[in-house]
Motif scaffolding. Structure first.
Motif, PDB file in Angstrom:
ATOM      1  N   ILE A  56      52.570  86.641 -47.421  1.00 15.55           N
ATOM      2  CA  ILE A  56      53.030  86.530 -49.034  1.00 15.55           C
ATOM      3  C   ILE A  56      53.653  87.908 -49.474  1.00 15.55           C
ATOM      4  CG2 ILE A  56      52.019  86.348 -51.331  1.00 15.55           C
ATOM      5  CD1 ILE A  56      50.041  84.419 -49.992  1.00 15.55           C
ATOM      6  N   GLN A  57      52.804  89.070 -49.232  1.00 11.93           N
ATOM      7  CA  GLN A  57      53.326  90.387 -49.716  1.00 11.93           C
ATOM      8  C   GLN A  57      54.174  91.121 -48.691  1.00 11.93           C
ATOM      9  OE1 GLN A  57      49.664  92.176 -51.358  1.00 11.93           O
ATOM     10  NE2 GLN A  57      50.261  91.409 -53.209  1.00 11.93           N
ATOM     11  N   MET A  58      55.383  91.033 -48.845  1.00 16.15           N
ATOM     12  CA  MET A  58      56.247  91.990 -47.971  1.00 16.15           C
ATOM     13  C   MET A  58      57.167  92.654 -48.905  1.00 16.15           C
ATOM     14  SD  MET A  58      57.173  89.029 -45.053  1.00 16.15           S
ATOM     15  CE  MET A  58      58.018  87.792 -46.151  1.00 16.15           C
ATOM     16  N   PRO A  59      57.843  94.012 -48.376  1.00 21.97           N
ATOM     17  CA  PRO A  59      58.585  94.789 -48.975  1.00 21.97           C
ATOM     18  C   PRO A  59      59.850  93.946 -49.204  1.00 21.97           C
ATOM     19  CG  PRO A  59      58.056  95.806 -46.832  1.00 21.97           C
ATOM     20  CD  PRO A  59      57.347  94.307 -46.899  1.00 21.97           C
ATOM     21  N   GLU A  60      60.476  94.178 -50.357  1.00 26.81           N
ATOM     22  CA  GLU A  60      61.693  93.628 -50.902  1.00 26.81           C
ATOM     23  C   GLU A  60      61.642  92.367 -51.269  1.00 26.81           C
ATOM     24  OE1 GLU A  60      65.113  94.551 -48.256  1.00 26.81           O
ATOM     25  OE2 GLU A  60      64.691  96.388 -48.156  1.00 26.81           O
ATOM     26  N   LYS A  61      61.401  91.490 -50.529  1.00 28.29           N
ATOM     27  CA  LYS A  61      61.367  89.935 -50.851  1.00 28.29           C
ATOM     28  C   LYS A  61      60.019  89.500 -50.181  1.00 28.29           C
ATOM     29  CE  LYS A  61      66.067  88.538 -51.601  1.00 28.29           C
ATOM     30  NZ  LYS A  61      67.149  87.642 -51.499  1.00 28.29           N
ATOM     31  N   GLY A  62      59.117  88.669 -50.988  1.00 29.65           N
ATOM     32  CA  GLY A  62      57.754  88.446 -50.357  1.00 29.65           C
ATOM     33  C   GLY A  62      58.009  86.915 -49.885  1.00 29.65           C
ATOM     34  N   GLY A  63      56.849  86.408 -49.378  1.00 26.23           N
ATOM     35  CA  GLY A  63      56.948  84.765 -48.885  1.00 26.23           C
ATOM     36  C   GLY A  63      57.454  83.854 -49.733  1.00 26.23           C
ATOM     37  N   PHE A  64      57.105  83.763 -51.220  1.00 27.40           N
ATOM     38  CA  PHE A  64      57.572  83.209 -52.185  1.00 27.40           C
ATOM     39  C   PHE A  64      59.087  83.137 -52.475  1.00 27.40           C
ATOM     40  CE2 PHE A  64      52.869  82.960 -53.764  1.00 27.40           C
ATOM     41  CZ  PHE A  64      52.619  81.883 -53.402  1.00 27.40           C
ATOM     42  N   ASP A  65      59.466  84.445 -52.387  1.00 29.10           N
ATOM     43  CA  ASP A  65      61.033  84.559 -52.544  1.00 29.10           C
ATOM     44  C   ASP A  65      61.548  83.961 -51.298  1.00 29.10           C
ATOM     45  OD1 ASP A  65      60.804  86.301 -54.885  1.00 29.10           O
ATOM     46  OD2 ASP A  65      60.282  87.996 -53.245  1.00 29.10           O
ATOM     47  N   LEU A  66      61.180  83.983 -50.270  1.00 26.86           N
ATOM     48  CA  LEU A  66      61.888  83.011 -49.019  1.00 26.86           C
ATOM     49  C   LEU A  66      62.006  81.399 -49.327  1.00 26.86           C
ATOM     50  CD1 LEU A  66      61.195  83.716 -45.381  1.00 26.86           C
ATOM     51  CD2 LEU A  66      61.254  81.544 -46.192  1.00 26.86           C
ATOM     52  N   LEU A  67      60.494  81.117 -49.905  1.00 23.07           N
ATOM     53  CA  LEU A  67      60.641  79.829 -50.079  1.00 23.07           C
ATOM     54  C   LEU A  67      61.653  79.335 -51.190  1.00 23.07           C
ATOM     55  CD1 LEU A  67      56.911  78.844 -49.516  1.00 23.07           C
ATOM     56  CD2 LEU A  67      58.653  78.610 -48.006  1.00 23.07           C
ATOM     57  N   LYS A  68      61.698  80.324 -52.234  1.00 19.00           N
ATOM     58  CA  LYS A  68      62.804  79.629 -53.328  1.00 19.00           C
ATOM     59  C   LYS A  68      64.290  79.533 -52.797  1.00 19.00           C
ATOM     60  CE  LYS A  68      60.270  82.116 -56.895  1.00 19.00           C
ATOM     61  NZ  LYS A  68      60.260  83.190 -57.966  1.00 19.00           N
ATOM     62  N   SER A  69      64.460  79.890 -51.632  1.00 20.74           N
ATOM     63  CA  SER A  69      65.888  79.766 -50.933  1.00 20.74           C
ATOM     64  C   SER A  69      66.041  78.377 -50.301  1.00 20.74           C
ATOM     65  CB  SER A  69      66.126  81.032 -50.029  1.00 20.74           C
ATOM     66  OG  SER A  69      65.979  82.238 -50.590  1.00 20.74           O
ATOM     67  N   ILE A  70      64.942  77.735 -50.149  1.00 22.87           N
ATOM     68  CA  ILE A  70      65.030  76.549 -49.288  1.00 22.87           C
ATOM     69  C   ILE A  70      64.793  75.205 -50.398  1.00 22.87           C
ATOM     70  CG2 ILE A  70      64.016  75.166 -47.613  1.00 22.87           C
ATOM     71  CD1 ILE A  70      62.931  77.921 -46.320  1.00 22.87           C
ATOM     72  N   ALA A  71      65.802  74.708 -50.656  1.00 18.93           N
ATOM     73  CA  ALA A  71      65.838  73.445 -51.554  1.00 18.93           C
ATOM     74  C   ALA A  71      64.634  72.377 -51.119  1.00 18.93           C
ATOM     75  CB  ALA A  71      66.864  72.999 -51.842  1.00 18.93           C
ATOM     76  N   THR A  72      65.064  71.783 -49.912  1.00 18.40           N
ATOM     77  CA  THR A  72      64.104  70.763 -49.281  1.00 18.40           C
ATOM     78  C   THR A  72      63.550  71.065 -48.090  1.00 18.40           C
ATOM     79  OG1 THR A  72      66.134  69.409 -48.663  1.00 18.40           O
ATOM     80  CG2 THR A  72      65.358  69.075 -50.544  1.00 18.40           C
ATOM     81  N   PRO A  73      62.370  71.760 -48.001  1.00 15.67           N
ATOM     82  CA  PRO A  73      61.756  72.029 -46.612  1.00 15.67           C
ATOM     83  C   PRO A  73      61.432  70.759 -46.041  1.00 15.67           C
ATOM     84  CG  PRO A  73      60.056  72.592 -48.622  1.00 15.67           C
ATOM     85  CD  PRO A  73      61.394  72.142 -49.167  1.00 15.67           C
ATOM     86  N   ASP A  74      61.518  71.034 -44.688  1.00 16.50           N
ATOM     87  CA  ASP A  74      60.957  69.727 -43.836  1.00 16.50           C
ATOM     88  C   ASP A  74      60.128  70.263 -42.540  1.00 16.50           C
ATOM     89  OD1 ASP A  74      62.769  71.266 -42.227  1.00 16.50           O
ATOM     90  OD2 ASP A  74      64.111  69.501 -41.753  1.00 16.50           O
ATOM     91  N   PHE A  75      59.298  71.278 -43.075  1.00 16.06           N
ATOM     92  CA  PHE A  75      58.301  71.898 -42.092  1.00 16.06           C
ATOM     93  C   PHE A  75      57.330  72.209 -42.860  1.00 16.06           C
ATOM     94  CE2 PHE A  75      61.243  75.049 -44.029  1.00 16.06           C
ATOM     95  CZ  PHE A  75      60.256  76.021 -44.742  1.00 16.06           C
ATOM     96  N   GLU A  76      55.856  72.442 -42.372  1.00 11.90           N
ATOM     97  CA  GLU A  76      54.664  72.678 -42.927  1.00 11.90           C
ATOM     98  C   GLU A  76      54.712  74.220 -42.985  1.00 11.90           C
ATOM     99  OE1 GLU A  76      52.176  70.824 -44.239  1.00 11.90           O
ATOM    100  OE2 GLU A  76      53.633  69.322 -44.073  1.00 11.90           O
ATOM    101  N   VAL A  77      53.891  74.714 -44.096  1.00 11.02           N
ATOM    102  CA  VAL A  77      53.723  76.193 -44.173  1.00 11.02           C
ATOM    103  C   VAL A  77      52.311  76.619 -44.006  1.00 11.02           C
ATOM    104  CG1 VAL A  77      53.860  77.969 -45.687  1.00 11.02           C
ATOM    105  CG2 VAL A  77      55.976  76.638 -45.449  1.00 11.02           C
ATOM    106  N   ILE A  78      51.751  77.531 -43.316  1.00  7.66           N
ATOM    107  CA  ILE A  78      50.448  78.009 -43.443  1.00  7.66           C
ATOM    108  C   ILE A  78      50.521  79.510 -43.967  1.00  7.66           C
ATOM    109  CG2 ILE A  78      48.362  78.848 -42.159  1.00  7.66           C
ATOM    110  CD1 ILE A  78      48.782  76.281 -40.352  1.00  7.66           C
ATOM    111  N   PHE A  79      50.347  79.840 -45.280  1.00 10.76           N
ATOM    112  CA  PHE A  79      50.358  81.148 -45.640  1.00 10.76           C
ATOM    113  C   PHE A  79      49.364  82.132 -45.020  1.00 10.76           C
ATOM    114  CE2 PHE A  79      52.451  78.985 -49.239  1.00 10.76           C
ATOM    115  CZ  PHE A  79      53.294  79.647 -49.263  1.00 10.76           C
ATOM    116  N   VAL A  80      49.831  83.341 -44.656  1.00 14.04           N
ATOM    117  CA  VAL A  80      48.710  84.195 -44.237  1.00 14.04           C
ATOM    118  C   VAL A  80      48.692  85.359 -45.148  1.00 14.04           C
ATOM    119  CG1 VAL A  80      48.135  85.688 -42.233  1.00 14.04           C
ATOM    120  CG2 VAL A  80      49.259  83.551 -41.811  1.00 14.04           C
TER     121      VAL A  80
END
Length: 247
Positions: A56-80
């Protein structure tokens, strides 16, 4: 076996998680790893994984920022995540699995098993899509109610009150319908506190916007729209009063 991608800014975390997955989760394999959101996004588009382990917390862009770039995900996510309580609340709201660092083996196995079931169905991840839409929208939050056959998305403004039923939660709606969640009531107390809900009793969480009166005869009770009477526990009276603005 289904492909998985790990995105974490610490290589030691990637290596430890890879070892655990290789040893305890034979239904998946690590197809790629990345140490930042930009690399992770490129990997996802290249590999098309069925499962993503995301910090979730990473420099510059975090995990949520990454997900915002994906409109229709077809994968499962397990946050760490290590400690981010606000992120955990958002994850629970969207009914997506998460793991706390250091990762517990039994929790990892259970989370992966659930993710594999969904991945093998090859369905669009509607729960993750809902989370992304919520992050990108200024509209009111929607709550995910996981059940045995489906996950229902509802707005807090539609809920009259919640009632605990052992480890389940029953949602009573203003349209007189009821929905049962497989999660305990305490998980919703934190999520809904900012939406005008208060815990008036060990078994009840009420939407203060639907309170019509406070009944003081034969014990304290809240009268809600629709005629529902909800008990107020003695040790919660002052907290409830503050929540609804009475002395």
């Amino acid at each position: 076996m289904i492909p998985a991608v790990i995105v974490d800014d610490e290589m030691s975390n990637i290596e430890n998680l890879t070892i655990l997955l290789n040893k305890y989760c034979p239904k998946i394999y690590v197809a790629g790893t990345a140490t930042n959101a930009a690399q992770g996004l490129l990997l996802i588009r290249t590999i098309n994984p069925a499962l993503l382990f995301l910090d979730i917390q990473m420099p510059e862009k975090g995990g949520f920022d990454l997900l915002k770039s994906i409109a229709t995900p077809d994968f499962e996510v397990i946050f760490v995540t290590a400690y981010d309580q606000y992120a955990i609340q958002a994850i629970k709201f969207a009914a997506i699995d998460y793991l706390l660092k250091p990762v517990a083996i039994n929790e990892l196995i259970n989370a992966v098993d659930r993710a594999v079931v969904y991945a093998e169905r090859k369905m669009q991840n509607e729960r993750l899509t809902n989370l992304i839409r919520s992050m990108n929208s200024k509209n009111q939050m929607r709550l995910a109610i996981p059940g045995n056959k489906e996950t229902l998305f509802i707005s807090p403004e539609e809920i009259l009150f919640c009632k605990a039923d052992n480890n389940y939660t029953i949602f009573y709606m203003k349209n007189n319908s009821k929905h049962t969640s497989s999660k305990p009531i305490f998980e919703y107390e934190t999520l809904l506190s900012a939406e005008g809900f208060t815990r008036c009793h060990q078994s009840y969480l009420v939407n203060i916007h639907f309170i019509k009166s406070w009944i003081k005869i034969d014990g304290d009770r809240l009268l809600l729209e629709g005629g529902h009477e909800i008990p107020v526990a003695r040790n919660r009276k002052e907290k409830v009063k503050r929540a609804i603005g009475i002395q």
